[in-house]
Design an enzyme around this catalytic site. Structure first.
Site, PDB file in Angstrom:
ATOM      1  N   PHE A   1     -80.461 -43.988  43.886  1.00 43.31           N
ATOM      2  CA  PHE A   1     -80.484 -45.458  43.992  1.00 43.31           C
ATOM      3  C   PHE A   1     -80.464 -45.904  45.448  1.00 43.31           C
ATOM      4  O   PHE A   1     -81.208 -46.789  45.848  1.00 43.31           O
ATOM      5  CB  PHE A   1     -79.246 -46.076  43.337  1.00 43.31           C
ATOM      6  CG  PHE A   1     -79.278 -46.100  41.839  1.00 43.31           C
ATOM      7  CD1 PHE A   1     -80.469 -46.022  41.122  1.00 43.31           C
ATOM      8  CD2 PHE A   1     -78.094 -46.228  41.128  1.00 43.31           C
ATOM      9  CE1 PHE A   1     -80.468 -46.050  39.744  1.00 43.31           C
ATOM     10  CE2 PHE A   1     -78.085 -46.255  39.746  1.00 43.31           C
ATOM     11  CZ  PHE A   1     -79.279 -46.162  39.054  1.00 43.31           C
TER      12      PHE A   1
ATOM     13  N   HIS B   1     -69.664 -58.894  40.798  1.00 44.03           N
ATOM     14  CA  HIS B   1     -70.677 -58.523  39.801  1.00 44.03           C
ATOM     15  C   HIS B   1     -70.726 -56.992  39.736  1.00 44.03           C
ATOM     16  O   HIS B   1     -70.957 -56.341  40.761  1.00 44.03           O
ATOM     17  CB  HIS B   1     -72.026 -59.093  40.264  1.00 44.03           C
ATOM     18  CG  HIS B   1     -73.115 -58.990  39.247  1.00 44.03           C
ATOM     19  ND1 HIS B   1     -73.097 -59.696  38.066  1.00 44.03           N
ATOM     20  CD2 HIS B   1     -74.272 -58.286  39.245  1.00 44.03           C
ATOM     21  CE1 HIS B   1     -74.196 -59.445  37.379  1.00 44.03           C
ATOM     22  NE2 HIS B   1     -74.922 -58.581  38.069  1.00 44.03           N
TER      23      HIS B   1
ATOM     24  N   GLU C   1     -73.455 -56.362  34.718  1.00 45.96           N
ATOM     25  CA  GLU C   1     -74.919 -56.291  34.593  1.00 45.96           C
ATOM     26  C   GLU C   1     -75.333 -55.109  33.726  1.00 45.96           C
ATOM     27  O   GLU C   1     -74.788 -54.008  33.854  1.00 45.96           O
ATOM     28  CB  GLU C   1     -75.543 -56.153  35.986  1.00 45.96           C
ATOM     29  CG  GLU C   1     -77.061 -56.095  35.933  1.00 45.96           C
ATOM     30  CD  GLU C   1     -77.682 -56.148  37.310  1.00 45.96           C
ATOM     31  OE1 GLU C   1     -77.393 -57.082  38.072  1.00 45.96           O
ATOM     32  OE2 GLU C   1     -78.478 -55.236  37.612  1.00 45.96           O
TER      33      GLU C   1
ATOM     34  N   LYS D   1     -85.580 -69.070  50.445  1.00 43.19           N
ATOM     35  CA  LYS D   1     -85.473 -68.885  48.984  1.00 43.19           C
ATOM     36  C   LYS D   1     -84.353 -69.767  48.427  1.00 43.19           C
ATOM     37  O   LYS D   1     -84.520 -70.435  47.409  1.00 43.19           O
ATOM     38  CB  LYS D   1     -85.204 -67.392  48.740  1.00 43.19           C
ATOM     39  CG  LYS D   1     -85.104 -66.958  47.317  1.00 43.19           C
ATOM     40  CD  LYS D   1     -85.291 -65.446  47.193  1.00 43.19           C
ATOM     41  CE  LYS D   1     -84.083 -64.619  47.544  1.00 43.19           C
ATOM     42  NZ  LYS D   1     -84.220 -63.194  47.186  1.00 43.19           N
TER      43      LYS D   1
ATOM     44  N   HIS E   1     -83.221 -55.882  53.170  1.00 45.90           N
ATOM     45  CA  HIS E   1     -84.123 -55.388  52.117  1.00 45.90           C
ATOM     46  C   HIS E   1     -84.956 -54.237  52.675  1.00 45.90           C
ATOM     47  O   HIS E   1     -85.328 -54.255  53.856  1.00 45.90           O
ATOM     48  CB  HIS E   1     -85.025 -56.549  51.649  1.00 45.90           C
ATOM     49  CG  HIS E   1     -85.951 -56.168  50.539  1.00 45.90           C
ATOM     50  ND1 HIS E   1     -87.295 -55.951  50.740  1.00 45.90           N
ATOM     51  CD2 HIS E   1     -85.720 -55.941  49.227  1.00 45.90           C
ATOM     52  CE1 HIS E   1     -87.852 -55.621  49.570  1.00 45.90           C
ATOM     53  NE2 HIS E   1     -86.911 -55.610  48.647  1.00 45.90           N
TER      54      HIS E   1
ATOM     55  N   ASP F   1     -89.971 -55.006  42.328  1.00 51.82           N
ATOM     56  CA  ASP F   1     -90.480 -53.945  43.208  1.00 51.82           C
ATOM     57  C   ASP F   1     -91.960 -53.713  42.942  1.00 51.82           C
ATOM     58  O   ASP F   1     -92.450 -53.992  41.845  1.00 51.82           O
ATOM     59  CB  ASP F   1     -89.710 -52.640  42.948  1.00 51.82           C
ATOM     60  CG  ASP F   1     -88.309 -52.709  43.524  1.00 51.82           C
ATOM     61  OD1 ASP F   1     -88.164 -53.239  44.646  1.00 51.82           O
ATOM     62  OD2 ASP F   1     -87.368 -52.257  42.847  1.00 51.82           O
TER      63      ASP F   1
ATOM     64  N   SER G   1     -68.273 -60.287  36.501  1.00 44.30           N
ATOM     65  CA  SER G   1     -69.479 -60.312  35.670  1.00 44.30           C
ATOM     66  C   SER G   1     -70.058 -58.904  35.595  1.00 44.30           C
ATOM     67  O   SER G   1     -69.817 -58.077  36.476  1.00 44.30           O
ATOM     68  CB  SER G   1     -70.500 -61.299  36.238  1.00 44.30           C
ATOM     69  OG  SER G   1     -70.751 -61.008  37.593  1.00 44.30           O
TER      70      SER G   1
HETATM   71  P1  FAD Z   1     -87.914 -61.530  47.788  1.00 39.98           P
HETATM   72  O1  FAD Z   1     -86.765 -62.436  48.014  1.00 39.98           O
HETATM   73  O2  FAD Z   1     -89.237 -62.144  47.490  1.00 39.98           O
HETATM   74  O3  FAD Z   1     -88.052 -60.601  49.084  1.00 39.98           O
HETATM   75  C1  FAD Z   1     -88.864 -59.432  49.059  1.00 39.98           C
HETATM   76  C2  FAD Z   1     -89.219 -59.016  50.481  1.00 39.98           C
HETATM   77  O4  FAD Z   1     -90.137 -59.967  51.023  1.00 39.98           O
HETATM   78  C3  FAD Z   1     -88.027 -58.993  51.449  1.00 39.98           C
HETATM   79  O5  FAD Z   1     -88.244 -57.937  52.371  1.00 39.98           O
HETATM   80  C4  FAD Z   1     -88.103 -60.333  52.151  1.00 39.98           C
HETATM   81  O6  FAD Z   1     -87.517 -60.316  53.449  1.00 39.98           O
HETATM   82  C5  FAD Z   1     -89.616 -60.538  52.210  1.00 39.98           C
HETATM   83  N1  FAD Z   1     -90.006 -61.949  52.197  1.00 39.98           N
HETATM   84  C6  FAD Z   1     -89.525 -62.933  51.396  1.00 39.98           C
HETATM   85  N2  FAD Z   1     -90.151 -64.093  51.648  1.00 39.98           N
HETATM   86  C7  FAD Z   1     -91.068 -63.834  52.621  1.00 39.98           C
HETATM   87  C8  FAD Z   1     -92.039 -64.620  53.310  1.00 39.98           C
HETATM   88  N3  FAD Z   1     -92.193 -65.922  53.067  1.00 39.98           N
HETATM   89  N4  FAD Z   1     -92.822 -64.005  54.252  1.00 39.98           N
HETATM   90  C9  FAD Z   1     -92.700 -62.678  54.522  1.00 39.98           C
HETATM   91  N5  FAD Z   1     -91.784 -61.893  53.901  1.00 39.98           N
HETATM   92  C10 FAD Z   1     -90.986 -62.467  52.971  1.00 39.98           C
HETATM   93  N6  FAD Z   1     -85.672 -55.636  40.028  1.00 39.98           N
HETATM   94  C11 FAD Z   1     -86.242 -55.704  38.811  1.00 39.98           C
HETATM   95  O7  FAD Z   1     -87.365 -55.215  38.634  1.00 39.98           O
HETATM   96  N7  FAD Z   1     -85.607 -56.293  37.746  1.00 39.98           N
HETATM   97  C12 FAD Z   1     -84.384 -56.857  37.873  1.00 39.98           C
HETATM   98  O8  FAD Z   1     -83.851 -57.396  36.899  1.00 39.98           O
HETATM   99  C13 FAD Z   1     -83.735 -56.806  39.138  1.00 39.98           C
HETATM  100  N8  FAD Z   1     -82.509 -57.351  39.317  1.00 39.98           N
HETATM  101  C14 FAD Z   1     -81.935 -57.325  40.563  1.00 39.98           C
HETATM  102  C15 FAD Z   1     -80.681 -57.932  40.743  1.00 39.98           C
HETATM  103  C16 FAD Z   1     -80.067 -57.914  41.984  1.00 39.98           C
HETATM  104  C17 FAD Z   1     -78.710 -58.588  42.157  1.00 39.98           C
HETATM  105  C18 FAD Z   1     -80.704 -57.260  43.084  1.00 39.98           C
HETATM  106  C19 FAD Z   1     -80.032 -57.211  44.432  1.00 39.98           C
HETATM  107  C20 FAD Z   1     -81.943 -56.671  42.922  1.00 39.98           C
HETATM  108  C21 FAD Z   1     -82.581 -56.702  41.676  1.00 39.98           C
HETATM  109  N9  FAD Z   1     -83.850 -56.132  41.466  1.00 39.98           N
HETATM  110  C22 FAD Z   1     -84.430 -56.180  40.228  1.00 39.98           C
HETATM  111  C23 FAD Z   1     -84.559 -55.478  42.573  1.00 39.98           C
HETATM  112  C24 FAD Z   1     -85.531 -56.458  43.303  1.00 39.98           C
HETATM  113  O9  FAD Z   1     -86.555 -56.849  42.430  1.00 39.98           O
HETATM  114  C25 FAD Z   1     -86.108 -55.748  44.517  1.00 39.98           C
HETATM  115  O10 FAD Z   1     -85.107 -55.544  45.478  1.00 39.98           O
HETATM  116  C26 FAD Z   1     -87.348 -56.379  45.131  1.00 39.98           C
HETATM  117  O11 FAD Z   1     -87.924 -55.430  46.020  1.00 39.98           O
HETATM  118  C27 FAD Z   1     -87.112 -57.662  45.911  1.00 39.98           C
HETATM  119  O12 FAD Z   1     -86.879 -58.728  45.084  1.00 39.98           O
HETATM  120  P2  FAD Z   1     -86.370 -60.136  45.724  1.00 39.98           P
HETATM  121  O13 FAD Z   1     -86.320 -61.113  44.639  1.00 39.98           O
HETATM  122  O14 FAD Z   1     -85.175 -59.919  46.553  1.00 39.98           O
HETATM  123  O15 FAD Z   1     -87.645 -60.464  46.665  1.00 39.98           O
END
Ligand code: FAD
Length: 290
Positions: free
Chosen positions: A219, A269, A17, A168, A152, A109, A15
């Protein structure tokens, strides 16, 4: 097609991106890239979600266009950044109405200038909350999410990060895609630890072929991934010769992919950065081998 149905170790899918370009010329160039990659028969492609502004609509427009005009399954990314739940519901409804069946849900972020992620009033703090919301709202999407073999950047420990990932996934994720990594040992170790805590969904490795060493250094600083010492030294030696950087980057990624495939990954991916040549070389070599 729901992506969870094409993630199969016995027939792994490739896939690709992309990110939504800021200009019309960028969009035209991206659509050419999609055309150039289409003969590789990707299982799906995905389009990231911007930090704000007009590119966010472009994500919806691009996945719709790609799915309708090329027949390739296209997944939209969606983040919590700056959105209330009503706004998120609206984007999801637009995606559903356009026939999009797969969404990658993320927290996103912190906006530029902020070090800590703060949800907007009426928004979500973690991706887990967005997953729960989508499941409660009774949308019929196949849901993906992000995971981090090296942890992370914000997390206090990899164990905490893994527990958050489990929560999650348990909230309703169908598969996860990893942050880029250059050393497969991180991926294999991560999958083992994830299985041990009961994360059983497919974990798709995310691979970025290095085509510009300075960009990759930027990055990796941002996302907390590491470049193995040997690769870093080799890159340092050729960094002023663009062709050599690409050759080395493609060679490294190809070897990574061959090992991943031989050890039964459900798919790979590719972070393409909207360009086709490196991905074409790697997938071409991988397909030639089978
Ligand atoms: P989460 O899963 O919410 O985690 C974020 C942080 O919070 C982690 O440190 C986690 O350990 C912590 N955490 C989670 N739940 C809890 C809880 N209940 N209590 C305390 N801490 C908690 N960014 C973009 O802006 N646009 C995109 O399209 C995009 N695509 C991406 C695609 C991939 C495959 C990847 C790997 C990253 C992508 N990102 C994108 C980057 C991503 O948005 C960042 O890495 C962001 O900082 C974390 O997003 P997440 O969904 O993993 O967050």
């Amino acid at each position: 097609m729901k992506i969870r149905n094409c993630l199969n170790p016995s027939k792994p899918s490739f896939s690709f991106e992309f990110f939504p370009p800021k200009t019309d010329a960028g969009v035209a160039s991206l659509l050419r890239t999609v055309e150039e990659l289409a003969p590789l028969e990707p299982g799906f492609v995905s389009v990231t979600y911007g930090a704000g502004g007009s590119t966010r609509d472009r994500t919806v427009e691009l996945v719709t266009h790609i799915k309708q005009h090329t027949g390739i399954e296209a997944m939209a990314h969606l983040t919590c950044v700056g959105h209330t739940r009503d706004e998120l519901r609206d984007v999801l409804r637009r995606l559903g109405a356009a026939g999009i069946e797969n969404v990658l849900l993320l927290r996103g972020d912190p906006p530029q200038g902020q070090t800590k992620f703060e949800p907007v009033p009426g928004g979500f703090r973690y991706a887990e909350e967005l997953v729960r919301f989508v499941r409660e709202e009774d949308f019929n999407f196949c849901l993906g999410g992000a995971c981090y073999p090296e942890g992370h950047v914000e997390t206090a420990s990899r164990e905490d990060d893994l527990q958050h990932l489990k929560a999650k996934v348990d909230a309703g994720m169908d598969f996860v895609v990893t942050q880029l990594f250059f050393d497969n040992a991180f991926y294999f170790d991560f999958v083992e630890r994830a299985r041990r805590v009961g994360i059983n969904v497919p974990i798709v490795p995310g691979i970025m072929p290095i085509t510009n060493y300075e960009q990759v250094q930027r990055f990796t600083r941002m996302c907390g991934a590491t470049v193995p010492m040997r690769l870093a030294l080799q890159m340092e030696r050729v960094k002023d010769q663009p062709d050599a950087v690409v050759q080395l980057g493609v060679a490294h990624a190809t070897v990574q992919c061959m090992e991943l495939l031989s050890r039964g990954v459900p798919g790979i991916h590719f972070y393409t950065l909207n360009k086709s040549p490196a991905t074409r070389m790697i997938v071409g070599a991988l397909k030639g081998r089978s």
